[in-house]
Design a protein around this motif. Structure first.
Motif, mmCIF file in Angstrom:
data_model
loop_
_atom_site.group_PDB
_atom_site.id
_atom_site.type_symbol
_atom_site.label_atom_id
_atom_site.label_comp_id
_atom_site.label_asym_id
_atom_site.label_seq_id
_atom_site.Cartn_x
_atom_site.Cartn_y
_atom_site.Cartn_z
ATOM 1 N N GLU A 167 -51.756 -71.728 -34.655
ATOM 2 C CA GLU A 167 -52.130 -70.340 -34.945
ATOM 3 C C GLU A 167 -53.366 -69.925 -34.141
ATOM 4 N N GLN A 168 -54.340 -70.818 -34.034
ATOM 5 C CA GLN A 168 -55.552 -70.491 -33.284
ATOM 6 C C GLN A 168 -55.288 -70.393 -31.787
ATOM 7 N N LEU A 169 -54.380 -71.206 -31.274
ATOM 8 C CA LEU A 169 -54.010 -71.102 -29.858
ATOM 9 C C LEU A 169 -53.305 -69.778 -29.594
ATOM 10 N N GLN A 170 -52.398 -69.396 -30.471
ATOM 11 C CA GLN A 170 -51.654 -68.155 -30.293
ATOM 12 C C GLN A 170 -52.558 -66.928 -30.363
ATOM 13 N N LYS A 171 -53.629 -67.021 -31.139
ATOM 14 C CA LYS A 171 -54.561 -65.897 -31.251
ATOM 15 C C LYS A 171 -55.623 -65.902 -30.153
ATOM 16 N N GLY A 172 -55.612 -66.942 -29.311
ATOM 17 C CA GLY A 172 -56.569 -67.005 -28.216
ATOM 18 C C GLY A 172 -57.903 -67.613 -28.581
ATOM 19 N N PHE A 173 -57.998 -68.255 -29.762
ATOM 20 C CA PHE A 173 -59.256 -68.868 -30.181
ATOM 21 C C PHE A 173 -59.446 -70.261 -29.577
ATOM 22 N N LEU A 174 -58.361 -70.863 -29.085
ATOM 23 C CA LEU A 174 -58.404 -72.181 -28.451
ATOM 24 C C LEU A 174 -57.701 -72.111 -27.104
ATOM 25 N N ASP A 175 -58.099 -73.008 -26.194
ATOM 26 C CA ASP A 175 -57.495 -73.055 -24.861
ATOM 27 C C ASP A 175 -56.427 -74.134 -24.741
ATOM 28 N N VAL A 176 -56.671 -75.278 -25.385
ATOM 29 C CA VAL A 176 -55.757 -76.425 -25.336
ATOM 30 C C VAL A 176 -55.685 -77.029 -26.728
ATOM 31 N N ILE A 177 -54.481 -77.438 -27.149
ATOM 32 C CA ILE A 177 -54.359 -78.117 -28.435
ATOM 33 C C ILE A 177 -53.481 -79.351 -28.286
ATOM 34 N N LEU A 178 -53.780 -80.363 -29.083
ATOM 35 C CA LEU A 178 -52.996 -81.591 -29.159
ATOM 36 C C LEU A 178 -52.453 -81.686 -30.574
ATOM 37 N N GLN A 179 -51.130 -81.505 -30.723
ATOM 38 C CA GLN A 179 -50.517 -81.436 -32.039
ATOM 39 C C GLN A 179 -49.056 -81.909 -31.956
ATOM 40 N N THR A 180 -48.177 -81.423 -32.835
ATOM 41 C CA THR A 180 -46.867 -82.072 -33.003
ATOM 42 C C THR A 180 -45.663 -81.299 -32.473
ATOM 43 N N ASP A 181 -45.823 -80.037 -32.065
ATOM 44 C CA ASP A 181 -44.637 -79.232 -31.764
ATOM 45 C C ASP A 181 -44.706 -78.562 -30.395
ATOM 46 N N LEU A 182 -43.559 -78.519 -29.722
ATOM 47 C CA LEU A 182 -43.441 -77.753 -28.488
ATOM 48 C C LEU A 182 -43.477 -76.264 -28.826
ATOM 49 N N LEU A 183 -44.194 -75.483 -28.019
ATOM 50 C CA LEU A 183 -44.310 -74.047 -28.229
ATOM 51 C C LEU A 183 -43.659 -73.317 -27.066
ATOM 52 N N ARG A 184 -42.954 -72.272 -27.371
ATOM 53 C CA ARG A 184 -42.265 -71.497 -26.337
ATOM 54 C C ARG A 184 -42.669 -70.027 -26.473
ATOM 55 N N GLU A 185 -43.713 -69.665 -25.777
ATOM 56 C CA GLU A 185 -44.198 -68.291 -25.782
ATOM 57 C C GLU A 185 -44.589 -67.901 -24.375
ATOM 58 N N GLN A 186 -44.663 -66.622 -24.113
ATOM 59 C CA GLN A 186 -44.863 -66.127 -22.759
ATOM 60 C C GLN A 186 -46.168 -66.620 -22.129
ATOM 61 N N SER A 187 -47.245 -66.637 -22.886
ATOM 62 C CA SER A 187 -48.545 -66.991 -22.327
ATOM 63 C C SER A 187 -48.969 -68.427 -22.645
ATOM 64 N N ILE A 188 -48.041 -69.217 -23.203
ATOM 65 C CA ILE A 188 -48.370 -70.584 -23.623
ATOM 66 C C ILE A 188 -47.368 -71.561 -23.008
ATOM 67 N N ARG A 189 -47.906 -72.649 -22.493
ATOM 68 C CA ARG A 189 -47.066 -73.735 -22.014
ATOM 69 C C ARG A 189 -47.299 -74.959 -22.886
ATOM 70 N N SER A 190 -46.313 -75.833 -22.961
ATOM 71 C CA SER A 190 -46.478 -77.056 -23.740
ATOM 72 C C SER A 190 -45.716 -78.198 -23.081
ATOM 73 N N LEU A 191 -46.151 -79.416 -23.398
ATOM 74 C CA LEU A 191 -45.593 -80.606 -22.765
ATOM 75 C C LEU A 191 -45.565 -81.743 -23.767
ATOM 76 N N ASP A 192 -44.411 -82.386 -23.884
ATOM 77 C CA ASP A 192 -44.264 -83.540 -24.761
ATOM 78 C C ASP A 192 -44.964 -84.737 -24.115
ATOM 79 N N LEU A 193 -45.926 -85.342 -24.816
ATOM 80 C CA LEU A 193 -46.714 -86.436 -24.236
ATOM 81 C C LEU A 193 -46.288 -87.818 -24.720
ATOM 82 N N ALA A 194 -46.099 -87.963 -26.026
ATOM 83 C CA ALA A 194 -45.882 -89.303 -26.571
ATOM 84 C C ALA A 194 -45.367 -89.213 -28.001
ATOM 85 N N ARG A 195 -45.075 -90.384 -28.532
ATOM 86 C CA ARG A 195 -44.678 -90.497 -29.936
ATOM 87 C C ARG A 195 -45.401 -91.680 -30.569
#
Length: 337
Positions: A167-195
């Motif tokens: 939520e904070q990334l989508q609102k522009g309060f954060l630049d990079v996040i490390l969490q659990t889900d791939l995001l698909r939005e126009q201004s956001i990119r995401s990459l699966d790193l590990a399990r």
């Protein structure tokens, strides 16, 4: 390489790629040894701190990894570098000689890196959000690398649940996040790193430390896992319900430190990655239950705002640091994608 005391160390030269220094020995046969700078750094810190445990903490790795690096260095050199006894760690005569060269080599490598690294002059601010699992595994190594590479950049860290970080990334309060889900939005990119492989963890010797015939039987015990409605919480609940557990008691906690304390005190069975309690497992305070289907692995995804200064570089550093962590702890603790 032969006996260092007898033959001596000769000149330090560069390897063909100019990345790792080489030691050239004197004698009838000239031998070249390509030194792994990480092994040399580990040896130097063990010599300084006189402790494998403190060195592991300093380098954000495990004692087993420190021991492995020292053993590999001793095998390559053909001499004993360190002595371990009840009083601690001490240098052998050969170890004292190698220490002098190792310190010079590390200083040379550091100076070379700094002379070529224009990143050190960059300024600005980067806002990074991390879930608790990252904090308790490789975040310290990440911050150390970022501050070394970008000493003029201000780093803001926010620890929160994956849901709040998104939520904070989508609102522009954060630049990079490390969490659990791939995001698909126009201004956001995401990459699966590990399990992170998950497991069932209990306090050694507690009444939960026993054999279970099925997940349905296990589900009658108190289960401690991540925050309510998080991805791991939902997956653990679905797994137990599918196995026939009626109304499993899931106790949701949003703090890894709190989960670990509750488990150590015998308040339930933990559904979490063993990587988070590696030290407690190593000391025998906690144990993994065997013979049961584990919960689904915990995904690790990096997501970032496009068009933000330094953000692509920071994502690259995240991947590099994570690869190093993965090599140190092995595939039983984390699986890189």
């Amino acid at each position: 390489m032969g006996d260092i005391k007898r033959r001596g160390l000769g000149a330090i030269v560069q390897s063909p790629r100019g990345l790792s220094p080489t030691i050239k020995t004197a004698g009838l046969e000239q031998e070249k040894l390509i030194m792994n700078l990480r092994f040399l750094e580990t040896f130097v810190w063990v010599a300084r701190l006189k402790s494998f445990r403190l060195t592991a903490e300093k380098l954000f790795t495990t004692q087993a990894s420190v021991s492995s690096r020292i053993a590999a260095l001793e095998a390559d050199l053909g001499v004993k570098l360190l002595l371990r006894d009840s009083r601690g760690v001490s240098l052998t005569p050969e170890g004292g000689k190698v220490l002098e060269y190792a310190e010079r080599m590390l200083e040379t490598a550091k100076a070379m890196k700094q002379s070529l690294d224009s990143d050190r002059t960059k300024v600005g601010r980067i806002r990074i959000g991390v879930m608790d699992t990252v904090i308790h595994t490789w975040m310290s190594a990440l911050v150390a690398e970022l501050t070394e590479r970008y000493p003029q950049v201000e780093i803001e860290l926010v620890a929160d649940t994956a849901l709040n970080l998104r939520e904070q990334l989508q609102k522009g309060f954060l630049d990079v996040i490390l969490q659990t889900d791939l995001l698909r939005e126009q201004s956001i990119r995401s990459l699966d790193l590990a399990r992170y492989p998950m497991g069932w963890v209990v306090a050694a010797g507690s009444h939960q430390h026993r054999d279970y015939a099925s997940l349905a039987e296990l589900g009658r015990e108190r289960i401690i896992t991540f925050s309510k409605n998080s991805r791991p919480h939902q997956e653990v609940l679905s797994l137990l319900q599918a196995a026939g557990a009626e109304a499993p008691r899931l106790n949701c906690v949003n703090s890894v430190a709190a989960i670990t304390r509750l488990l150590r005190d015998g308040f339930g069975i933990g559904a979490l990655p063993p990587a988070l309690v590696d030290a407690e497992l190593g000391r025998g305070e906690l144990v993994l239950l065997e013979g049961l289907q584990p919960p689904p692995s915990l995904e690790l995804v990096v997501a970032w705002q496009t068009g933000v200064a330094l953000v692509d570089e920071v994502v690259g550093v995240c991947r590099q640091v994570l690869e190093g962590y993965g090599r140190d702890v092995g595939g039983q603790r984390i699986v890189l994608v």
